[in-house]
Design an enzyme around this catalytic site. Sequence first.
Site, PDB file in Angstrom:
ATOM      1  N   ASN A 147      -6.175  -7.020  -7.172  1.00 25.15           N
ATOM      2  CA  ASN A 147      -4.927  -7.764  -7.042  1.00 25.15           C
ATOM      3  C   ASN A 147      -5.124  -9.276  -7.027  1.00 25.15           C
ATOM      4  O   ASN A 147      -4.251 -10.025  -7.416  1.00 25.15           O
ATOM      5  CB  ASN A 147      -4.174  -7.325  -5.780  1.00 25.15           C
ATOM      6  CG  ASN A 147      -5.065  -7.146  -4.583  1.00 25.15           C
ATOM      7  OD1 ASN A 147      -6.006  -6.352  -4.616  1.00 25.15           O
ATOM      8  ND2 ASN A 147      -4.790  -7.878  -3.529  1.00 25.15           N
ATOM      9  N   GLN A 175      -2.250  -2.462  -9.425  1.00 26.60           N
ATOM     10  CA  GLN A 175      -2.196  -3.705 -10.219  1.00 26.60           C
ATOM     11  C   GLN A 175      -2.569  -3.474 -11.677  1.00 26.60           C
ATOM     12  O   GLN A 175      -2.639  -4.433 -12.456  1.00 26.60           O
ATOM     13  CB  GLN A 175      -3.116  -4.771  -9.610  1.00 26.60           C
ATOM     14  CG  GLN A 175      -2.686  -5.240  -8.237  1.00 26.60           C
ATOM     15  CD  GLN A 175      -1.422  -6.101  -8.256  1.00 26.60           C
ATOM     16  OE1 GLN A 175      -0.902  -6.485  -9.306  1.00 26.60           O
ATOM     17  NE2 GLN A 175      -0.916  -6.418  -7.067  1.00 26.60           N
ATOM     18  N   HIS A 197       7.130  -1.919  -7.225  1.00 27.88           N
ATOM     19  CA  HIS A 197       7.491  -3.338  -7.264  1.00 27.88           C
ATOM     20  C   HIS A 197       6.471  -4.227  -7.955  1.00 27.88           C
ATOM     21  O   HIS A 197       6.689  -5.426  -8.099  1.00 27.88           O
ATOM     22  CB  HIS A 197       7.840  -3.861  -5.862  1.00 27.88           C
ATOM     23  CG  HIS A 197       6.701  -4.055  -4.918  1.00 27.88           C
ATOM     24  ND1 HIS A 197       6.268  -5.307  -4.542  1.00 27.88           N
ATOM     25  CD2 HIS A 197       5.933  -3.170  -4.255  1.00 27.88           C
ATOM     26  CE1 HIS A 197       5.279  -5.170  -3.662  1.00 27.88           C
ATOM     27  NE2 HIS A 197       5.053  -3.880  -3.469  1.00 27.88           N
ATOM     28  N   CYS A 322      -0.220 -10.514   1.803  1.00 26.96           N
ATOM     29  CA  CYS A 322      -0.214 -10.176   3.224  1.00 26.96           C
ATOM     30  C   CYS A 322      -1.178 -11.039   4.022  1.00 26.96           C
ATOM     31  O   CYS A 322      -1.083 -11.104   5.234  1.00 26.96           O
ATOM     32  CB  CYS A 322      -0.533  -8.697   3.415  1.00 26.96           C
ATOM     33  SG  CYS A 322      -1.916  -8.144   2.438  1.00 26.96           S
TER      34      CYS A 322
END
Length: 388
Positions: A147, A175, A197, A322
């Site tokens: 990612n 990803q 998403h 995050c």
Amino acid sequence: MRRVYFDNNATTPVLPEVFEVMRPYFAEHFGNASSIHHHGQETRAAVERSREAVADLLGCRASEVVFTSGGTEADNVAIFGLTRPGDHVITSTIEHHAVLNSCKRLQEMGCEVTFVPVDGRGLVDPDDVRRALRPDTRLITIMMANNETGVLQPVEEIGKIAAEADVYYHTDAVQAAGKVPVGTKRIGCDLLSISGHKLHAPQGVGALYVRKGTILQPLFYGGSHERSRRAGTENVAGIIGLGKAAEIAKQGLDSGGLAQMAEMRDRIQKTILSEVEASGVNGEGAPRVPNTTNIYFDYIEGEALVIALDLKGLAVSTGAACSSGAIEPSHVLTAMGLPPERARASIRFSLGKQNTPEEVDFALSLIPQTVARLRELSPVYNKTAVSH
Ligand SMILES: Cc1ncc(COP(=O)(O)O)c(C=O)c1O
């Protein structure tokens, strides 16, 4: 104020055509897919059409697709569904926290976990995976695309190693899906996670490919939804959105529609590297997904650059969404051998289907001057010390 969004690895906007097909499932088509009347059957049929579309993207049977609440749940179902205390698990040091922290929890529960390293380009060596195998190895979980860097791992080789050793193989393809072909059969995995998403479907929906015959201990107990692999009334609108997004992603891959995205990504890299001294690409030389580049700008703080660019209308990231706000440098970049200060000076640019070449021009008009301004303020930046 003009805003350009280059943080599509954090999340992507729902495409208008995805939203359109979802809309009726909030209102007129409200049935519970488990109900036997008209309303339920209508919803059931739509959920199953979405399952077909996701299966088509993943190159598997519809019955092998389990809908989840996202990538994190898919990873958790795969990892905790297969392992028992005493098992040995192999993973890598650059996994997303959904896998990394699940593996840390496995350790607390009495499993042994081997974290294989990556090289300077961010690549796992399949021989390290082979060497880590033990008679009690139950599962290998190594991601498909990272990612933060977009680096693609040698998943097919790892799949072969797992098959030879008769060990389960899970890959987090969150990803990768929609950016490169994700053929579950070609990879040879038993389990594969995706998240809506990250491919222009809504947040809060995902899927896990579960190879036929793989028995998983469920995470949730309740009804017999998803063939008893995931209890709970389905997130119907989300699933419909995921199905449409999967269909669009498949068409994009089949028609070579990602070439323009790769061109834009390459132009971002090339222009920055030629106009900004002491910058470079993390993961250069490794195969990567076409939408991502991770660039270091020595002598600045990545967080400061993210904020400065945001004030001018450009949204980028320091890596995992995050972990933003955390002082710790990226575990991915440090695993690749970057010194902490270079890891902290790194920025991720990640494109989506909605981005245009003109937006790239806008971004490139901001980045060199913003970096220069931050460096002027930086006590460690000594222009004469920089060789280009
Ligand atoms: C590689 C990877 N795995 C898993 C996840 C978690 O997916 P979700 O946000 O759908 O829980 C992400 C999200 O950033 C990711 O990038």
